[in-house]
Motif scaffolding. Sequence first.
Motif, short mmCIF file in Angstrom:
data_model
loop_
_atom_site.label_atom_id
_atom_site.label_comp_id
_atom_site.label_asym_id
_atom_site.label_seq_id
_atom_site.Cartn_x
_atom_site.Cartn_y
_atom_site.Cartn_z
N MET A 13 -9.10 -33.89 47.05
CA MET A 13 -9.58 -34.48 45.83
C MET A 13 -8.58 -33.91 44.92
SD MET A 13 -13.57 -34.96 46.54
CE MET A 13 -13.61 -36.12 44.96
N ARG A 14 -8.36 -32.81 45.08
CA ARG A 14 -7.42 -32.01 43.84
C ARG A 14 -6.13 -32.63 43.60
NH1 ARG A 14 -8.76 -26.20 46.06
NH2 ARG A 14 -10.81 -26.46 46.48
N PRO A 15 -5.62 -32.47 42.32
CA PRO A 15 -4.00 -32.76 42.21
C PRO A 15 -3.17 -31.84 42.79
CG PRO A 15 -5.14 -32.07 40.21
CD PRO A 15 -6.20 -31.89 41.22
N ARG A 16 -2.10 -32.33 43.25
CA ARG A 16 -0.98 -31.33 43.68
C ARG A 16 0.19 -31.36 43.02
NH1 ARG A 16 0.45 -33.76 49.21
NH2 ARG A 16 1.25 -35.47 48.00
N PRO A 17 0.70 -30.29 42.63
CA PRO A 17 1.78 -29.95 41.54
C PRO A 17 2.92 -30.87 41.68
CG PRO A 17 1.17 -27.75 42.45
CD PRO A 17 0.27 -28.92 43.26
N GLU A 18 3.18 -31.26 43.05
CA GLU A 18 4.45 -32.13 43.29
C GLU A 18 4.47 -33.62 42.93
OE1 GLU A 18 1.96 -31.23 47.37
OE2 GLU A 18 2.79 -30.01 45.62
N ASP A 19 3.07 -33.94 42.72
CA ASP A 19 2.75 -35.27 42.29
C ASP A 19 2.96 -35.66 40.82
OD1 ASP A 19 2.35 -35.75 45.08
OD2 ASP A 19 0.14 -35.56 44.85
N TRP A 20 3.27 -34.77 39.92
CA TRP A 20 3.14 -34.88 38.68
C TRP A 20 4.46 -34.62 37.85
CZ3 TRP A 20 -1.08 -37.25 37.41
CH2 TRP A 20 -2.12 -37.02 38.39
N ARG A 21 4.66 -35.50 36.73
CA ARG A 21 5.91 -34.85 36.12
C ARG A 21 5.83 -33.85 35.16
NH1 ARG A 21 5.16 -40.62 35.70
NH2 ARG A 21 4.77 -40.35 33.56
N PHE A 22 5.00 -32.95 35.12
CA PHE A 22 4.66 -31.80 34.36
C PHE A 22 4.25 -30.70 35.07
CE2 PHE A 22 0.89 -34.25 34.30
CZ PHE A 22 -0.15 -33.38 34.74
N ASP A 23 4.18 -29.31 34.59
CA ASP A 23 3.95 -28.24 35.34
C ASP A 23 2.19 -28.29 35.22
OD1 ASP A 23 3.10 -25.71 36.05
OD2 ASP A 23 4.97 -24.89 34.75
N LEU A 24 1.66 -28.71 36.43
CA LEU A 24 0.39 -28.81 36.43
C LEU A 24 -0.44 -27.53 36.41
CD1 LEU A 24 -2.15 -30.39 37.29
CD2 LEU A 24 -1.82 -29.83 39.77
N ASP A 25 -0.16 -26.49 36.69
CA ASP A 25 -0.74 -25.10 36.62
C ASP A 25 -0.81 -24.87 35.12
OD1 ASP A 25 -1.54 -24.79 39.27
OD2 ASP A 25 0.48 -24.07 39.86
N ARG A 26 0.53 -24.60 34.43
CA ARG A 26 0.43 -24.66 32.99
C ARG A 26 -0.64 -25.36 32.30
NH1 ARG A 26 4.68 -25.86 28.39
NH2 ARG A 26 3.67 -24.34 26.86
N ALA A 27 -0.68 -26.56 32.50
CA ALA A 27 -1.69 -27.55 31.89
C ALA A 27 -2.81 -27.29 32.14
CB ALA A 27 -1.45 -28.96 32.33
N LEU A 28 -3.28 -26.99 33.27
CA LEU A 28 -4.83 -26.28 33.63
C LEU A 28 -5.02 -25.03 33.21
CD1 LEU A 28 -4.84 -27.31 37.41
CD2 LEU A 28 -5.86 -28.86 35.61
N ASP A 29 -4.05 -24.11 32.88
CA ASP A 29 -4.28 -23.04 32.21
C ASP A 29 -4.75 -23.18 30.87
OD1 ASP A 29 -4.04 -21.27 34.18
OD2 ASP A 29 -2.05 -20.60 33.80
N ALA A 30 -4.29 -24.23 30.04
CA ALA A 30 -4.84 -24.50 28.86
C ALA A 30 -6.20 -24.86 28.68
CB ALA A 30 -3.93 -25.60 28.27
N VAL A 31 -6.97 -24.98 29.64
CA VAL A 31 -8.45 -25.29 29.76
C VAL A 31 -9.25 -23.83 29.76
CG1 VAL A 31 -10.12 -26.45 30.81
CG2 VAL A 31 -7.85 -27.46 31.03
N VAL A 32 -10.03 -23.72 28.82
CA VAL A 32 -10.91 -22.62 28.69
C VAL A 32 -12.28 -22.99 28.49
CG1 VAL A 32 -9.14 -21.50 27.47
CG2 VAL A 32 -10.85 -22.90 26.00
N LEU A 33 -13.21 -21.86 29.11
CA LEU A 33 -14.46 -22.02 29.34
C LEU A 33 -15.01 -21.78 27.89
CD1 LEU A 33 -17.15 -22.38 30.94
CD2 LEU A 33 -17.04 -19.81 31.38
N LEU A 34 -15.99 -22.59 27.34
CA LEU A 34 -16.42 -22.27 26.27
C LEU A 34 -17.99 -22.03 26.37
CD1 LEU A 34 -15.67 -23.97 22.80
CD2 LEU A 34 -18.08 -23.57 23.56
N ARG A 35 -18.64 -20.92 25.67
CA ARG A 35 -20.14 -20.60 25.83
C ARG A 35 -20.58 -20.43 24.41
NH1 ARG A 35 -22.25 -19.21 31.06
NH2 ARG A 35 -20.62 -19.07 32.72
N ALA A 36 -21.47 -20.79 23.96
CA ALA A 36 -22.02 -20.93 22.65
C ALA A 36 -23.47 -20.61 22.53
CB ALA A 36 -21.80 -22.18 22.01
N GLU A 37 -23.86 -19.90 21.72
CA GLU A 37 -25.28 -19.46 21.50
C GLU A 37 -25.76 -19.78 20.20
OE1 GLU A 37 -25.75 -15.12 21.68
OE2 GLU A 37 -24.74 -15.34 23.51
#
Length: 153
Positions: A13-37
Amino acid sequence: MAEQKNWAFPAEMRPRPEDWRFDLDRALDAVVLLRAEIPDDAFTASILGTERAGNGIVIGESGLVLTIGYLVTEASVIWLTTNKGTVAGGTVLGYDQASGFGLVQPLGKLGVKPIERGSAASIRVGENVVVAGHGGRAHALRATVFAKREFAG
């Protein structure tokens, strides 16, 4: 805040890097976990809770993070975590009532390159997209656009 158990989407079910016209892993690295109190006596505490967690995405060279606003509304403490395990505090720069988006500025270096932005206008019904959460490919889902409508959130 409750600890989250390890989980992952099945590999098929996951995306595979070869299926995209962009650097998948670089894009996914831009996603961060946010925790707030949020303080117990905050206006939204009884409705939205005092501990909130979700995702954000780095959109600026300074580490600026775009997130959903309810995560950071009335937050007294914000922590951002990258896929490489870097943790930095953050501060809310703004919240837009109309879109529901919030902006958070990290108070330290995240070491993450911002995502390259595109336009939803270029996506067509039937095209594949990536739905991503913090955690890299294991927390990303290959999906297909089935409709496009005006945002009514």
